[in-house]
Design a protein around this motif. Sequence first.
Motif, PDB file in Angstrom:
ATOM      1  N   VAL A  10       0.860  -1.184   0.000  1.00 48.76           N
ATOM      2  CA  VAL A  10       0.000   0.000   0.000  1.00 48.76           C
ATOM      3  C   VAL A  10       0.896   1.233   0.000  1.00 48.76           C
ATOM      4  CG1 VAL A  10      -1.740   1.311   1.276  1.00 48.76           C
ATOM      5  CG2 VAL A  10      -1.865  -1.189   1.194  1.00 48.76           C
ATOM      6  N   TYR A  12       1.529   5.420  -0.311  1.00 48.83           N
ATOM      7  CA  TYR A  12       1.029   6.801  -0.235  1.00 48.83           C
ATOM      8  C   TYR A  12       2.245   7.724  -0.109  1.00 48.83           C
ATOM      9  CZ  TYR A  12      -1.250  11.081   1.248  1.00 48.83           C
ATOM     10  OH  TYR A  12      -1.653  12.390   1.324  1.00 48.83           O
ATOM     11  N   ASN A  39      -2.829   4.879  -2.747  1.00 45.72           N
ATOM     12  CA  ASN A  39      -3.909   5.648  -2.119  1.00 45.72           C
ATOM     13  C   ASN A  39      -3.850   7.110  -2.520  1.00 45.72           C
ATOM     14  OD1 ASN A  39      -5.614   3.912  -0.779  1.00 45.72           O
ATOM     15  ND2 ASN A  39      -4.467   3.933   1.137  1.00 45.72           N
ATOM     16  N   ASN A  63      -7.621   8.589  -0.846  1.00 44.91           N
ATOM     17  CA  ASN A  63      -6.945   7.810   0.192  1.00 44.91           C
ATOM     18  C   ASN A  63      -8.011   7.092   1.013  1.00 44.91           C
ATOM     19  OD1 ASN A  63      -5.410   6.715   2.227  1.00 44.91           O
ATOM     20  ND2 ASN A  63      -4.295   8.608   2.676  1.00 44.91           N
ATOM     21  N   PHE A  66      -5.376   2.397   5.070  1.00 43.09           N
ATOM     22  CA  PHE A  66      -4.492   1.243   4.903  1.00 43.09           C
ATOM     23  C   PHE A  66      -5.266  -0.067   4.794  1.00 43.09           C
ATOM     24  CE2 PHE A  66      -1.785  -2.135   6.738  1.00 43.09           C
ATOM     25  CZ  PHE A  66      -0.707  -2.062   5.862  1.00 43.09           C
ATOM     26  N   CYS A  70      -5.397  -2.619   1.614  1.00 42.75           N
ATOM     27  CA  CYS A  70      -4.924  -4.010   1.730  1.00 42.75           C
ATOM     28  C   CYS A  70      -5.978  -4.977   1.208  1.00 42.75           C
ATOM     29  CB  CYS A  70      -4.601  -4.333   3.186  1.00 42.75           C
ATOM     30  SG  CYS A  70      -3.049  -3.629   3.793  1.00 42.75           S
ATOM     31  N   ASN A  86       5.080  -2.843   3.796  1.00 44.89           N
ATOM     32  CA  ASN A  86       5.115  -1.397   3.649  1.00 44.89           C
ATOM     33  C   ASN A  86       6.102  -0.992   2.554  1.00 44.89           C
ATOM     34  OD1 ASN A  86       3.301  -1.200   5.724  1.00 44.89           O
ATOM     35  ND2 ASN A  86       4.584   0.053   7.053  1.00 44.89           N
ATOM     36  N   LEU A 199      -5.821   4.159   9.720  1.00 44.03           N
ATOM     37  CA  LEU A 199      -4.363   4.066   9.741  1.00 44.03           C
ATOM     38  C   LEU A 199      -3.925   3.705  11.154  1.00 44.03           C
ATOM     39  CD1 LEU A 199      -1.812   4.600   7.967  1.00 44.03           C
ATOM     40  CD2 LEU A 199      -1.804   6.922   8.885  1.00 44.03           C
TER      41      LEU A 199
END
Length: 297
Positions: A10, A12, A39, A63, A66, A70, A86, A199
């Motif tokens: 993921v 960002y 995102n 966004n 998380f 996933c 990550n 998050l």
Amino acid sequence: MSAVVSIIIVNYNAGEFLRDCVDSLLNCPLEIEIIVVDNASTDSSLDALPGLPCVQIIKNPTNVGFAAACNSGAHVAAAPFLLFLNPDCLVKPGMLVKLLESMRVDDRVGMVGGLLVNSDGTEQAGGRRAVPTPWRSFVRAFGLYHLESRWPRLFFDFHLHKQPLPDQPIEVEAISGACMLIKREAMNDVGPWDEGYFLHVEDLDWCMRFRRKGWKIMFVPSAQITHAQGTCSRSRPIFVEWHKHKGMLRFYHKFFRHQYPGVLMWLVVLGVWVRFGGVAVYYTARRAGQWLGLGRG
């Protein structure tokens, strides 16, 4: 040949870390597929990925958080094992093989994680940990863990990385969402990530649910991952802390509200928001200091 492991990243605004992460995975000796779920990044992190083998990109228009990202990646993944990683992680070629070996030792192992280290090789918190129950968090917040040597069960510290590193894989209560290898069979049994978290803390939630379903969680000390922790969230610390504290309250309410008296749970809620207030003041003061040229940032 079909992929053995689907790796879901993921992203960002991870910048150059994302390409470095993917490059480190392409040296893996296993058949893999890499799914990058973005995102709505505003940097150029995705620009370096087109043309790479085994890489699929999913672009979210906003966004979505998380956990939801996933789940998007898991939905299109084809392999029997899923690695959630990550984008600011670097792995060595044998890391994934070691995680898989521990996964296959026992049919009831459903989740495996490795040793998360900083760039200087020191161990990070979170790679192996106990569940931070409200009581354990209270013990930690008020420094009562210093009494652990005299009353280990009462004042147990959930930060296991302060203990000596084991020389072989061990079962733990929780690992970090920065690097989680999951057996698809276990995920189908437990259910997807809880998208009520935006998050942080969603990984603890999943660990709790895996264990409640009877799945074991293993920590593999020989599987090392270098993790530049916080790369994607460093620019918005108060936003991140807000969601971290909000997630912690969701976690406490979801799993512990029936184990603690109502008054105590209200004190826990108060303590969490007081802590958030202190953190927000700290970051605001630090940002003000930067604007006034009073600090290095």
